[in-house]
Design a protein around this motif. Sequence first.
Motif, PDB file in Angstrom:
ATOM      1  N   TYR A   3      36.553   5.227  -4.615  1.00  0.00           N
ATOM      2  CA  TYR A   3      37.970   5.404  -4.886  1.00  0.00           C
ATOM      3  C   TYR A   3      38.128   6.101  -6.231  1.00  0.00           C
ATOM      4  O   TYR A   3      37.486   5.723  -7.206  1.00  0.00           O
ATOM      5  CB  TYR A   3      38.691   4.052  -4.964  1.00  0.00           C
ATOM      6  N   PHE A  68      47.477   7.156  -0.799  1.00  0.00           N
ATOM      7  CA  PHE A  68      46.040   7.107  -0.531  1.00  0.00           C
ATOM      8  C   PHE A  68      45.671   8.333   0.298  1.00  0.00           C
ATOM      9  O   PHE A  68      46.190   8.534   1.389  1.00  0.00           O
ATOM     10  CB  PHE A  68      45.677   5.842   0.255  1.00  0.00           C
ATOM     11  N   CYS A  79      38.273   8.134  -1.312  1.00  0.00           N
ATOM     12  CA  CYS A  79      39.707   7.897  -1.257  1.00  0.00           C
ATOM     13  C   CYS A  79      40.295   8.207  -2.627  1.00  0.00           C
ATOM     14  O   CYS A  79      39.895   7.611  -3.624  1.00  0.00           O
ATOM     15  CB  CYS A  79      39.996   6.447  -0.869  1.00  0.00           C
TER      16      CYS A  79
END
Length: 98
Positions: A3, A68, A79
């Motif tokens: 992420y 996202f 992500c």
Amino acid sequence: MKYFVDFQRMPKGALRPLDEGEVVPLKISAGSDPSLLPNVGDYVLIDNSMYRGEGRSSFTGKVRSRLFRYICANEESNCAVTIVVEDTDDDWEKLVKE
């Protein structure tokens, strides 16, 4: 999955948030808990005063939105999370007792 998190400040009354580059150098790797990311309605204080002159902004506000973006390439997925923090007139003294 990795992420990559980007915080953007949205001045009160603005139509779009400001893109001020990397505000918080936050990357979360597989096995980490991304639930610590602030949710819509949460209050956020970003203090980058230690990084003066390095282009990192400091600001406070309430999370307006989270976006996202899932990017799948070959075997690895990433992500990219964009968290928009909107300026607020709320009294921070009433949020917590320090």
